[in-house]
Motif scaffolding. Structure first.
Motif, PDB file in Angstrom:
ATOM      1  N   PRO A 209      46.574  42.779  35.760  1.00  0.00           N
ATOM      2  CA  PRO A 209      46.806  42.243  37.098  1.00  0.00           C
ATOM      3  C   PRO A 209      48.168  41.560  37.215  1.00  0.00           C
ATOM      4  CG  PRO A 209      45.305  40.823  35.896  1.00  0.00           C
ATOM      5  CD  PRO A 209      45.533  42.030  35.035  1.00  0.00           C
ATOM      6  N   ASP A 210      48.912  41.963  38.240  1.00  0.00           N
ATOM      7  CA  ASP A 210      50.269  41.470  38.454  1.00  0.00           C
ATOM      8  C   ASP A 210      50.555  41.469  39.953  1.00  0.00           C
ATOM      9  OD1 ASP A 210      51.368  41.081  35.705  1.00  0.00           O
ATOM     10  OD2 ASP A 210      50.906  43.213  35.529  1.00  0.00           O
ATOM     11  N   VAL A 238      49.631  42.275  45.569  1.00  0.00           N
ATOM     12  CA  VAL A 238      48.957  41.895  44.323  1.00  0.00           C
ATOM     13  C   VAL A 238      48.078  43.064  43.909  1.00  0.00           C
ATOM     14  CG1 VAL A 238      47.410  40.240  43.225  1.00  0.00           C
ATOM     15  CG2 VAL A 238      48.995  39.469  45.000  1.00  0.00           C
ATOM     16  N   TYR A 239      48.112  43.437  42.632  1.00  0.00           N
ATOM     17  CA  TYR A 239      47.383  44.628  42.204  1.00  0.00           C
ATOM     18  C   TYR A 239      46.757  44.434  40.832  1.00  0.00           C
ATOM     19  CZ  TYR A 239      51.470  45.633  39.276  1.00  0.00           C
ATOM     20  OH  TYR A 239      52.476  45.550  38.343  1.00  0.00           O
ATOM     21  N   SER A 240      45.811  45.328  40.523  1.00  0.00           N
ATOM     22  CA  SER A 240      45.153  45.336  39.230  1.00  0.00           C
ATOM     23  C   SER A 240      44.748  46.773  38.927  1.00  0.00           C
ATOM     24  CB  SER A 240      43.928  44.415  39.233  1.00  0.00           C
ATOM     25  OG  SER A 240      43.316  44.385  37.958  1.00  0.00           O
ATOM     26  N   LEU A 241      44.173  46.989  37.753  1.00  0.00           N
ATOM     27  CA  LEU A 241      43.666  48.314  37.393  1.00  0.00           C
ATOM     28  C   LEU A 241      42.162  48.277  37.178  1.00  0.00           C
ATOM     29  CD1 LEU A 241      46.375  49.686  34.930  1.00  0.00           C
ATOM     30  CD2 LEU A 241      46.042  50.263  37.323  1.00  0.00           C
ATOM     31  N   SER A 242      41.512  47.215  37.645  1.00  0.00           N
ATOM     32  CA  SER A 242      40.086  47.074  37.412  1.00  0.00           C
ATOM     33  C   SER A 242      39.508  46.083  38.400  1.00  0.00           C
ATOM     34  CB  SER A 242      39.817  46.601  35.979  1.00  0.00           C
ATOM     35  OG  SER A 242      38.451  46.300  35.794  1.00  0.00           O
ATOM     36  N   ASP A 243      38.201  46.226  38.665  1.00  0.00           N
ATOM     37  CA  ASP A 243      37.482  45.255  39.482  1.00  0.00           C
ATOM     38  C   ASP A 243      36.708  44.260  38.621  1.00  0.00           C
ATOM     39  OD1 ASP A 243      38.255  46.071  42.030  1.00  0.00           O
ATOM     40  OD2 ASP A 243      36.798  47.713  42.034  1.00  0.00           O
ATOM     41  N   GLU A 244      36.858  44.336  37.311  1.00  0.00           N
ATOM     42  CA  GLU A 244      36.157  43.414  36.431  1.00  0.00           C
ATOM     43  C   GLU A 244      36.693  41.996  36.606  1.00  0.00           C
ATOM     44  OE1 GLU A 244      36.541  44.884  32.499  1.00  0.00           O
ATOM     45  OE2 GLU A 244      35.614  46.832  32.946  1.00  0.00           O
ATOM     46  N   ASN A 245      35.829  41.015  36.388  1.00  0.00           N
ATOM     47  CA  ASN A 245      36.196  39.619  36.639  1.00  0.00           C
ATOM     48  C   ASN A 245      37.437  39.187  35.872  1.00  0.00           C
ATOM     49  OD1 ASN A 245      34.109  39.231  38.420  1.00  0.00           O
ATOM     50  ND2 ASN A 245      32.689  38.471  36.869  1.00  0.00           N
TER      51      ASN A 245
END
Length: 393
Positions: A209-210, A238-245
Motif C-alpha cells: 500500500p502506497d 492511494v492504492y494497494s494490491l490487496s483488501d486484507e487488513n
C-alpha cells in the motif's frame, strides 16, 4: 496556514491566556509569517498589554506573508514576558499563486511485467497527469510525491519545473521502458515531442500500500522520510494490491477526500483480470474530481493517451457466458487467433493504447498476424465485451 497571492489568505488562530503577569506579552512571528490581533492588520510582532496582570483568552491570528516565493515554510511563534518562561508554538504553511494550470492524477501503474512477460521487474511503471484540456501547459510549481505505506513517509519527490503537458494535455513520469515506448509511438505518428515525460530511473513506484500525491507551490521542500503533508495538496491517489487488513493504507487516507476508497489494483484478479497487465485509471478519462478515487477502474496501460477501461459493458469484469471466449483468444509467435463460433469485432491495442487493428469476426476462427509484442485484445459481440492481454513472442 496557506497564503495565496494578495487576494486570499487562509489563517490559523491561537488563544492566549495568562495570569500574574509582571510585564506586557511580546509576540514574535517566525520569519516569513505575519500575526494580528484583529485578523485585519498584520505585522511581524505584537505587544499585548498586561493590564492588571491577567491576559484572558486573547486571539492571535497567524498567516504566511503572501508575497513570499512559492514554497513551504515553517518556524516558531515566540511569546515572552518579564519573569515568565518563554513559549514557542510551531507554525507551518505554504504559499502559491491564485491561478495555475489545473492538473490531476489520471492513471497509475504500480505493478507490471516486462516485454517478455516476466513478473516482478516493474519495467513499465508510470504515473500519468492530465490537465483535462488539449494544449501544451507549463507545469512549473508542481511537485509529484510518492508515499510509502509501510512507514507513511515520503518515498520519492519530483519537482516538475520546466516540464509541460503534451498537445493532448498529458504528462508522464515513468520508468525507462515506458518512456521509450511512448517516444517510439510519438515518432511513428509524427507527433511533436515536448518536455512531457520524466524518467524515474526504475524506482518511481512500489506495489503498495502506497500513495501518489500532487502538490502546487511547495518547491523542493519534500525530502525522503518526511511525514504526510496535506497543505497545498492538489490531487492524490492511494492504492494497494490487496483488501486484507494488513494491506489497508489507513494512515494514507487523509490524502483523499472523506469517504473516498483506496484503489486495489488486484481487486478483480479472480475475475480474470491480471494486476500486472492492467493500470489504475480514471474512467471515464479525467473524471471523478480532485482527491476522489471512486472512478478508478482497471485500465489497459495507456501512458500519454486516453484511458481505456478493462471492464465489460456492465461495469464488471466479464464472467458471464462470454467469459469462456477468453480461452479462445490465443497468441502464438507473431500471430493472434480468436477461435469459436461467436461473431463480433476484434480490436487490438498496442502498449501505448493505440488501436493497431480492428476486424470483423464471423462465425469462424480468425487469425491476425501481429509483430512480436504485448497487446490488449478486445472482443465485442452484440451482448457484451471481453478483453485479454496477450504476448506474441
Amino acid at each position: 496556514i496557506r497564503a495565496v497571492d494578495d487576494s486570499y489568505q487562509q489563517n490559523a488562530v491561537i488563544t492566549i491566556h495568562a495570569k500574574n503577569l509582571l510585564g506586557d506579552v511580546q509576540v514574535s512571528a517566525p520569519s516569513r509569517f505575519l500575526i494580528s490581533e484583529d485578523n485585519s492588520t498584520f505585522s511581524s510582532s505584537l505587544t499585548l498589554d498586561m493590564g492588571s496582570g491577567t491576559l484572558g483568552n486573547k486571539n492571535i491570528y497567524i498567516r504566511l506573508d503572501p508575497i513570499q516565493a512559492l514554497r513551504k515554510y515553517s518556524g516558531e511563534l515566540l511569546l515572552t514576558s518579564v519573569g515568565a518562561q518563554d513559549v514557542t508554538i510551531g507554525c507551518t504553511g505554504a504559499t502559491r499563486p491564485a491561478f495555475y494550470t489545473p492538473l490531476m492524477i489520471n492513471e497509475v501503474d504500480a505493478d507490471t511485467k516486462d516485454l517478455t512477460g516476466t513478473s516482478g521487474t516493474d519495467e513499465y511503471d508510470f504515473i500519468e497527469l492530465y490537465s483535462g484540456t488539449p494544449g501544451i501547459k507549463d507545469l512549473t510549481g508542481y511537485v509529484l510525491v510518492t508515499y510509502n505505506g509501510s512507514n507513511n513517509q515520503v518515498h520519492k519527490n519530483y519537482v516538475l519545473d520546466g516540464y509541460s503537458t503534451n498537445e493532448q494535455g498529458y504528462f508522464v513520469m515513468g520508468n525507462d521502458a515506458t518512456l521509450q515506448a511512448m517516444e517510439n509511438y510519438l515518432t511513428a505518428n509524427n507527433l511533436t515531442l515536448v518536455a512531457n515525460a520524466m524518467v524515474s530511473n526504475n524506482d518511481i513506484l512500489q506495489n503498495g500500500p502506497d500513495a501518489v500525491a500532487l502538490y502546487y507551490g511547495v518547491g523542493g521542500d519534500f525530502s525522503e522520510g518526511d511525514t504526510l503533508w496535506t497543505l497545498n495538496l492538489v490531487d492524490a491517489m492511494v492504492y494497494s494490491l490487496s483488501d486484507e487488513n494488513n494491506h489497508y493504507p489507513v494512515f494514507l487516507m487523509p490524502l483523499l477526500n472523506p469517504l473516498q476508497p483506496y484503489v486495489n489494483e488486484n481487486a478483480f484478479y479472480n475475475d480474470t483480470i491480471d494486476k500486472q497487465t492492467t493500470s489504475m485509471g480514471r474512467f471515464f478519462n479525467g473524471q471523478g474530481g480532485l482527491r476522489n478515487t471512486s472512478t478508478y477502474v482497471p485500465c489497459f496501460p495507456s501512458p500519454g493517451a486516453e484511458n481505456i477501461s478493462y471492464l465489460g459493458e456492465n461495469g464488471l469484469p466479464t464472467k458471464n457466458k462470454l467469459r469462456d471466449v477468453r480461452d479462445y483468444i490465443q497468441s502464438y509467435p507473431s500471430t493472434l487467433v480468436v477461435s469459436g463460433d461467436q461473431t463480433g469485432t476484434i480490436e487490438v491495442y498496442t502498449l501505448e493504447g493505440r488501436l493497431a487493428q480492428s476486424v470483423k469476426k464471423t462465425g469462424n476462427p480468425h487469425s491476425i498476424p501481429l509483430p512480436r509484442g504485448i497487446y490488449l485484445v478486445r472482443f465485442t459481440t452484440s451482448q457484451t465485451s471481453i478483453a485479454k492481454v496477450v504476448s506474441t513472442y
